[in-house]
Each structure stands twice: as structure tokens, then as C-alpha cells.
Write a protein that holds these residues in place. Structure first.
Motif, PDB file in Angstrom:
ATOM      1  N   ALA A  91      -9.770  17.597  -5.330  1.00 25.23           N
ATOM      2  CA  ALA A  91     -10.178  18.685  -4.178  1.00 25.23           C
ATOM      3  C   ALA A  91     -11.348  17.953  -3.612  1.00 25.23           C
ATOM      4  N   GLU A  92     -11.149  18.297  -2.015  1.00 23.98           N
ATOM      5  CA  GLU A  92     -11.785  17.389  -1.185  1.00 23.98           C
ATOM      6  C   GLU A  92     -12.390  18.357  -0.244  1.00 23.98           C
ATOM      7  N   ASP A  93     -13.875  18.333   0.153  1.00 20.56           N
ATOM      8  CA  ASP A  93     -14.358  19.351   1.051  1.00 20.56           C
ATOM      9  C   ASP A  93     -14.323  18.633   2.548  1.00 20.56           C
ATOM     10  N   ARG A 137       2.926  14.192  -0.136  1.00 23.22           N
ATOM     11  CA  ARG A 137       3.237  12.995  -0.313  1.00 23.22           C
ATOM     12  C   ARG A 137       2.287  12.175  -0.289  1.00 23.22           C
ATOM     13  N   ASP A 138       0.990  12.903   0.347  1.00 17.64           N
ATOM     14  CA  ASP A 138      -0.119  11.890   0.572  1.00 17.64           C
ATOM     15  C   ASP A 138      -0.934  11.564  -0.865  1.00 17.64           C
ATOM     16  N   ILE A 139      -0.981  12.894  -1.527  1.00 23.59           N
ATOM     17  CA  ILE A 139      -1.639  12.839  -2.965  1.00 23.59           C
ATOM     18  C   ILE A 139      -1.040  13.067  -4.302  1.00 23.59           C
ATOM     19  N   GLU A 180       0.918  -1.082  -0.165  1.00 23.21           N
ATOM     20  CA  GLU A 180      -0.200   0.047  -0.211  1.00 23.21           C
ATOM     21  C   GLU A 180       0.836   1.254   0.097  1.00 23.21           C
ATOM     22  N   LYS A 181       0.288   2.517  -0.417  1.00 24.81           N
ATOM     23  CA  LYS A 181       0.897   3.712  -0.212  1.00 24.81           C
ATOM     24  C   LYS A 181       0.745   3.969   1.248  1.00 24.81           C
ATOM     25  N   PRO A 182       1.473   4.853   1.678  1.00 29.14           N
ATOM     26  CA  PRO A 182       2.564   5.417   1.060  1.00 29.14           C
ATOM     27  C   PRO A 182       3.890   4.461   1.040  1.00 29.14           C
ATOM     28  N   ASN A 229       1.470  10.486  -5.721  1.00 26.91           N
ATOM     29  CA  ASN A 229       0.941   9.147  -6.417  1.00 26.91           C
ATOM     30  C   ASN A 229      -0.318   9.622  -7.032  1.00 26.91           C
ATOM     31  N   HIS A 230      -1.462   9.743  -6.632  1.00 22.77           N
ATOM     32  CA  HIS A 230      -2.662   9.973  -7.654  1.00 22.77           C
ATOM     33  C   HIS A 230      -2.367  10.972  -8.433  1.00 22.77           C
ATOM     34  N   ALA A 231      -1.962  12.279  -8.006  1.00 21.79           N
ATOM     35  CA  ALA A 231      -1.997  13.341  -9.111  1.00 21.79           C
ATOM     36  C   ALA A 231      -0.950  13.077 -10.006  1.00 21.79           C
ATOM     37  N   ASP A 246      -9.595  11.813  10.956  1.00 25.91           N
ATOM     38  CA  ASP A 246      -9.006  11.372  12.455  1.00 25.91           C
ATOM     39  C   ASP A 246      -7.428  11.001  11.980  1.00 25.91           C
ATOM     40  N   ARG A 247      -6.912  11.531  10.866  1.00 25.31           N
ATOM     41  CA  ARG A 247      -5.551  11.113  10.582  1.00 25.31           C
ATOM     42  C   ARG A 247      -4.491  12.164  10.692  1.00 25.31           C
ATOM     43  N   GLY A 248      -4.571  12.955  11.835  1.00 28.66           N
ATOM     44  CA  GLY A 248      -3.782  13.811  12.131  1.00 28.66           C
ATOM     45  C   GLY A 248      -2.239  13.156  12.292  1.00 28.66           C
ATOM     46  N   ASP A 302      -2.026   1.734  -5.958  1.00 31.15           N
ATOM     47  CA  ASP A 302      -2.549   3.173  -6.072  1.00 31.15           C
ATOM     48  C   ASP A 302      -3.956   3.110  -6.406  1.00 31.15           C
ATOM     49  N   HIS A 303      -5.068   3.203  -5.450  1.00 33.01           N
ATOM     50  CA  HIS A 303      -6.500   3.075  -5.937  1.00 33.01           C
ATOM     51  C   HIS A 303      -7.075   3.891  -6.934  1.00 33.01           C
ATOM     52  N   TYR A 304      -6.264   4.902  -7.409  1.00 36.41           N
ATOM     53  CA  TYR A 304      -6.742   5.652  -8.203  1.00 36.41           C
ATOM     54  C   TYR A 304      -6.482   5.007  -9.582  1.00 36.41           C
ATOM     55  N   LEU A 305      -5.466   3.957  -9.728  1.00 40.10           N
ATOM     56  CA  LEU A 305      -5.569   3.404 -11.147  1.00 40.10           C
ATOM     57  C   LEU A 305      -6.605   2.326 -11.340  1.00 40.10           C
ATOM     58  N   GLY A 306      -7.408   2.258 -10.083  1.00 37.79           N
ATOM     59  CA  GLY A 306      -8.483   1.269 -10.244  1.00 37.79           C
ATOM     60  C   GLY A 306      -9.671   1.919 -10.350  1.00 37.79           C
ATOM     61  N   LYS A 307      -9.536   3.132 -10.721  1.00 33.32           N
ATOM     62  CA  LYS A 307     -11.254   3.897 -10.852  1.00 33.32           C
ATOM     63  C   LYS A 307     -11.263   3.759 -12.476  1.00 33.32           C
ATOM     64  N   GLU A 308     -12.668   3.472 -12.596  1.00 36.13           N
ATOM     65  CA  GLU A 308     -13.107   3.250 -14.261  1.00 36.13           C
ATOM     66  C   GLU A 308     -12.782   4.435 -15.175  1.00 36.13           C
ATOM     67  N   GLY A 354      -6.358  19.553  -2.584  1.00 37.46           N
ATOM     68  CA  GLY A 354      -6.195  19.841  -1.215  1.00 37.46           C
ATOM     69  C   GLY A 354      -7.163  19.540  -0.530  1.00 37.46           C
ATOM     70  N   LYS A 355      -7.292  19.637   0.691  1.00 39.92           N
ATOM     71  CA  LYS A 355      -8.194  19.287   1.761  1.00 39.92           C
ATOM     72  C   LYS A 355      -9.113  20.516   2.144  1.00 39.92           C
ATOM     73  N   ASN A 356     -10.430  20.019   2.713  1.00 37.88           N
ATOM     74  CA  ASN A 356     -11.176  21.183   3.172  1.00 37.88           C
ATOM     75  C   ASN A 356     -11.478  22.119   2.133  1.00 37.88           C
ATOM     76  N   ILE A 361     -13.475  12.558 -13.065  1.00 31.00           N
ATOM     77  CA  ILE A 361     -13.360  11.160 -12.338  1.00 31.00           C
ATOM     78  C   ILE A 361     -14.205  10.860 -11.355  1.00 31.00           C
ATOM     79  N   GLN A 362     -14.579  11.894 -10.493  1.00 30.53           N
ATOM     80  CA  GLN A 362     -15.302  11.794  -9.251  1.00 30.53           C
ATOM     81  C   GLN A 362     -15.937  13.198  -8.854  1.00 30.53           C
ATOM     82  N   PRO A 363     -17.091  13.264  -8.433  1.00 30.98           N
ATOM     83  CA  PRO A 363     -18.003  12.030  -8.091  1.00 30.98           C
ATOM     84  C   PRO A 363     -18.862  11.936  -9.494  1.00 30.98           C
TER      85      PRO A 363
HETATM   86  C1  BG6 Z   1      -5.917   8.479  -0.111  1.00 34.14           C
HETATM   87  C2  BG6 Z   1      -5.306   9.710   0.467  1.00 34.14           C
HETATM   88  O1  BG6 Z   1      -4.770   7.867  -0.847  1.00 34.14           O
HETATM   89  O2  BG6 Z   1      -6.758   9.085  -1.230  1.00 34.14           O
HETATM   90  C3  BG6 Z   1      -6.492  10.565   1.305  1.00 34.14           C
HETATM   91  O3  BG6 Z   1      -4.584   9.137   1.677  1.00 34.14           O
HETATM   92  C4  BG6 Z   1      -7.392  10.859   0.258  1.00 34.14           C
HETATM   93  O4  BG6 Z   1      -6.055  11.519   1.980  1.00 34.14           O
HETATM   94  C5  BG6 Z   1      -7.997   9.732  -0.559  1.00 34.14           C
HETATM   95  O5  BG6 Z   1      -8.512  11.598   0.849  1.00 34.14           O
HETATM   96  C6  BG6 Z   1      -8.928  10.027  -1.899  1.00 34.14           C
HETATM   97  O6  BG6 Z   1      -9.214   8.972  -2.201  1.00 34.14           O
HETATM   98  P1  BG6 Z   1     -10.483   8.871  -3.058  1.00 34.14           P
HETATM   99  O7  BG6 Z   1     -10.755   7.865  -3.963  1.00 34.14           O
HETATM  100  O8  BG6 Z   1     -11.582   9.358  -1.905  1.00 34.14           O
HETATM  101  O9  BG6 Z   1     -10.572  10.159  -4.019  1.00 34.14           O
END
Ligand code: BG6
Length: 478
Positions: free
Chosen positions: A225-227, A244-246, A157-159, A249-251, A232-234, A187-193, A339-341, A378-380
Motif C-alpha cells: 500500500a502507498e499513501d 502491470r506496475d506492481i 529494468e521493469k516493466p 512483479n513485486h507482489a 508525475d507518471r500519468g 525487480d528492486h523488491y528482490l534487493g530489499k533486505e 494500491g496507490k493513495n 518489509i517497509q517502512p
Molecule cells: C515501482 C513502481 O516499481 O515500485 C512504483 O513502478 C512503486 O509505482 C514502487 O511506487 C514501489 O517501490 P518501493 O520500493 O518504494 O516500495
């Protein structure tokens, strides 16, 4: 449906992890109900808690109630599944304990192939990965020393590391025990249709690819972007931060998918060759680029989150301008914002084409108002839209942007799998196309390390919750 795989055993390290509860057990259960698994298979949870097999089964049932889609979740279906579930208590750092795992795997039912085909899934913190593989090797469970003639694979798994150096060390540690074609960096993004569809959209349609170059494309924008905040991942975020989180890998994987060259064929390595080549072509960042190309942010209130330092300078937002120095993309900016929030939850890629050479319709700025775009959402929503200018009805010639849109939901009715369903199936079936290869992981870390180095010492800019990020992020677009 693909042919069913050989009988196999899956070993999940971190059986109590959040990922295992939310994604792995529900996916394994649902794949079983959809008929993807062979006659015989076993799922062995490994964890520190002292549990009997039955206690473990009861815990998995609870997880499924909370996290699976609910379909099939009745007594008979779960009973049939639960006889596949087993538990081994293990202190992951204690090499002797792995002998219990060995016995559980090898002596259960040696005649049906369960001991020949083993998938190890590391759903554990990254610093444990080298220790686990070393201990697997020591116990005779590594792939390179396997003489039973089946397969042994590992999903990590990542990271995947925390920078280039640790990723390299991890690659070496795992590479001593498993061959590269048995290592599945997920990287679960690569599993998204819709992400898998980017390549199909580009290379199975004649009309787009000839335009997919610096001659016709003005820029590419990728947004993740995430709203919501870090939840709880402080503790994790304090170590990781958004780059490093996004970004790592995903981006960067989205960037590679949208910008790579056509592969020689559809083998996993041909596709991954092109992605690696693309990542390698990204222009290296220098400290002098920081002002113009990188903006980091931190949402207001982040420092009051649980397990976050009151003076933390960890970023929860990044906007970065990339260039890809190759013949196709030279001087085309790729803007990535994550980004978050932020104001909304959306992942999308917008390809904006250059304006026509002559603008008959209105003032010069109207060109960008109606510029042609291909928009992958890609989503939602899972859509692809084509934006172009059309005449607004009426006597005057006024051009407005309009859209032609493809929507997965209305065009296809097949019950959708989630990324974890797809990627687990791929790993069991040995298809590595949507897993990250060693070279790509290292190129991505080199990019992120350079970004981090370029902004070292500059604290992230604060931004209000549910905004568009720091106001100064616009400067990368100039
Ligand atoms: C994870 C990150 O890999 O992907 C999270 O650790 C992020 O911070 C999540 O929220 C986003 O995944 P998805 O599939 O909800 O866009």
C-alpha cells in the motif's frame, strides 16, 4: 566484504532518466566510496543530449547532491569518482551511432580489462530494449559474439514487456544477443533486505517450516500500500495500471518467496527453479472467477492527474484472491492487495494460522482475534512479528493478542545498503539469485493477462483518497 570484481565498464542507457538520477549514479558512487569497486572501472552514460564528458560529470554531481545520502559528497571524493565518468551521445534507434560507443569502450585503455568486462544497464522505456540489443549486436558489443574472453551482461529494468506476448518477444530479442546467464531482469523488491530474509527465515529455522502448509495455515495476505498517488507518471500509468506496475512483479515475487518449496541448494538457478515452479502452480483465472476473486479500483481524482485521460478506466488498486494448486497450498487463499493513495504506506505479508481444534477461551470469534500469525513487515518498518494469544491480567480468563518482534534496526547495526546497491553489486559479481529468470517473467505475465482478461470491460470502482480502497474489496475475503 566480497572479493573485488574484475576491472569493468558500465554503460547506462538512459543516463538522464529519473531512475539513473535517483538510484543508479548515487548507488555507483556510494559503492565506490565503500570500497566495492576494483582499481579501474568506467561508467559511461549514454543519452540524446549533446554533452561533453565534463558537462556530463557536472550533471552527475548535481544528481548526487540531490539524491545521494550526502556522505562522502565533497570535492576530493567526487573528483576521484568523476574521472571514471564518460559520456556518449547516441540516438538509441540509430544503429550507426553505436560505433561511437564501441570506440569509447574498446580504445580507451584496452590493457586494463575495461573492454573485457562490460555491463549494459537499460534504464529506458521497454519498447526500446529490443532495438538497443539489436544495435549492440550490430556494433559487435553483444555477448554471444564476444571473443575477448571476459563477460558482457545486461540489466533490464521493469516493466519487462506489457503482457505475455511482448515479454516473450523481448526474451527472444535479448536472448539472440545475450545468454540467459548474462541477462539480469531487475525487480528492486528482490534487493530489499527483509525480502531476502524471507528465505532465510523459512529455511534456516527448524520451527516454522513444518507448519508452513495447508494443514496449519488458514490464509496468507500480502499488502503493498502507498499513501501517495501516481505522482508525475500519468503517461506511464495510463499504459500500465497497477496490475502491470506492481502485481506482475513485486507482489507475485513476494508470493513466490513466501510459498516456494525449499531449493535443492543455494545456487541462483535452484532458488529460481522453485520460484518458477510456484508461479506455474498458481491457479489460472477464468472470467467466472472475477466476481469472487478480483476487485479493481481507481482513486478519486486520478482522472484529473496530468497526462491521464478524463474517462480513464486504468486501475490504481487491485485486490486479488489467488490459489496455489500444489500439495503444500491446495485451497489456502492468498490475498494480495496493492494500491496507490491508500491510508498508509506499508508492505507486509501476514501468515495466519488455523485456530486450535478446541477453543476454551471465550466465544468462537475470539479465535480469529488471537489467531497465530507470522507478520513480515518489509517497509517502512523492517520487522518480523509472531502473534499469539496471552491471558489478560486479572481474575477472568480473557485472551488478548500479543507480539514477539524482531526489528532489523535494533538487532543489527550494519549500515544498510539499498536494493540498488545490492543488485548492482550482484550483477557485477554475476549472482543472478535475486534477478528474475525468463520462465518466471512469463508465468507472471500469464497470470496478470488472465486477471486482466477476466475483468475486461468492468470499470474499476472508485475509492476515496487515503482510504482502504474500494469498499467492495472485502468480498474477496469471504
Ligand atoms: C515501482 C513502481 O516499481 O515500485 C512504483 O513502478 C512503486 O509505482 C514502487 O511506487 C514501489 O517501490 P518501493 O520500493 O518504494 O516500495
Amino acid at each position: 566484504m566480497q572479493e573485488k570484481p574484475d576491472n569493468f565498464s558500465v554503460v547506462i542507457f538512459g543516463a538522464n532518466s529519473d531512475l539513473a538520477s535517483r538510484k543508479l549514479f548515487p548507488s555507483l558512487f556510494e559503492l565506490a566510496q565503500w570500497g566495492h569497486w576494483p582499481e579501474e572501472y568506467r561508467i559511461i552514460g549514454v543519452g540524446r543530449a549533446d554533452l561533453s564528458h565534463d558537462e556530463f560529470r557536472a550533471q552527475v554531481f548535481e544528481k548526487l547532491i540531490t539524491h545521494s545520502s550526502g556522505a562522502f559528497l565533497d570535492e576530493p571524493h567526487f573528483k576521484a569518482f568523476s574521472r571514471r565518468l564518460f559520456y556518449v551521445r547516441l540516438d538509441l534507434t540509430d544503429s550507426e551511432g553505436y560505433n561511437d560507443l564501441y570506440r569509447e569502450l574498446m580504445y580507451f585503455s584496452p590493457d586494463v580489462g575495461l573492454a573485457e568486462h562490460i555491463l549494459f544497464y537499460l534504464s529506458t522505456p521497454p519498447d526500446l530494449a529490443p532495438i538497443i540489443v539489436k544495435n549492440l549486436d550490430h556494433a559487435g558489443l553483444g555477448e554471444k559474439k564476444d571473443s575477448r574472453g571476459g563477460w558482457r551482461k545486461i540489466i533490464v529494468e521493469k516493466p519487462y514487456g506489457t503482457n505475455l506476448q511482448t515479454a516473450r518477444e523481448l526474451n527472444v530479442a535479448i536472448g539472440e544477443v545475450f545468454s540467459e546467464d548474462r541477462i539480469f531482469r531487475i525487480d528492486h523488491y528482490l534487493g530489499k533486505e527483509p525480502v531476502q530474509n524471507i528465505m532465510v527465515f523459512r529455511f534456516s529455522n527448524g520451527i516454522f517450516e513444518p507448519l508452513w502448509t495447508r494443514h496449519y495455515i488458514a490464509n496468507v495476505e500480502i499488502t503493498i500500500a502507498e499513501d501517495f498517488g501516481i505522482r508525475d507518471r500519468g503517461a506511464f500509468y495510463e499504459e500500465a495500471g497497477l496490475l502491470r506496475d506492481i502485481m506482475q512483479n513485486h507482489a507475485l515475487q513476494l508470493l513466490a518467496a513466501v510459498a516456494m518449496e525449499p531449493p535443492v541448494d543455494l545456487s541462483a538457478d535452484s532458488v529460481r527453479d522453485e520460484k518458477a515452479k510456484l508461479l506455474r502452480s498458481i491457479r489460472p483465472f477464468l472470467p467466472s472467477d472475477a466476481e469472487e476473486s478480483i476487485v479493481l479500483g481507481q482513486y478519486e481524482g486520478y482522472r484529473s492527474e496530468k497526462n491521464v485521460a478524463p474517462n480513464s478506466t486504468v486501475e490504481t488498486f487491485a485486490a486479488v484472491k489467488f490459489y496455489v494448486d500444489n500439495w503444500r497450498w491446495k485451497d489456502v487463499p492468498f490475498f494480495i492487495k496493492a494500491g496507490k493513495n491508500l491510508a498508509e504506506t506499508v508492505t507486509k505479508i501476514v501468515i495466519t494460522f488455523k485456530c486450535p481444534p478446541q477453543n476454551y477461551f471465550g466465544p468462537a470469534e475470539s479465535c480469529s482475534y488471537i489467531a497465530n500469525q507470522v507478520i513480515f513487515c518489509i517497509q517502512p518498518d523492517e520487522t518480523i512479528a509472531l502473534r499469539f494469544g496471552a491471558k489478560r491480567p486479572g481474575e477472568s480468563v480473557i485472551t488478548d493478542p500479543v507480539y514477539m518482534k524482531f526489528d532489523y534496526k535494533t538487532s543489527f547495526t550494519e549500515a544498510g545498503m539499498t536494493p540498488y546497491h545490492r543488485l548492482l553489486l550482484d550483477a557485477i559479481n554475476g549472482d543472478q539469485m535475486n534477478f528474475i529468470r525468463q520462465d518466471s517473467v512469463e508465468y507472471s505475465w500469464a497470470i496478470v493477462d488472465a486477471i486482466r482478461e477476466a475483468v475486461k470491460g468492468t470499470p474499476p470502482e472508485s475509492y476515496p483518497i487515503h482510504s482502504r480502497g474500494p469498499e467492495s474489496a472485502v468480498r474477496i475475503y469471504s
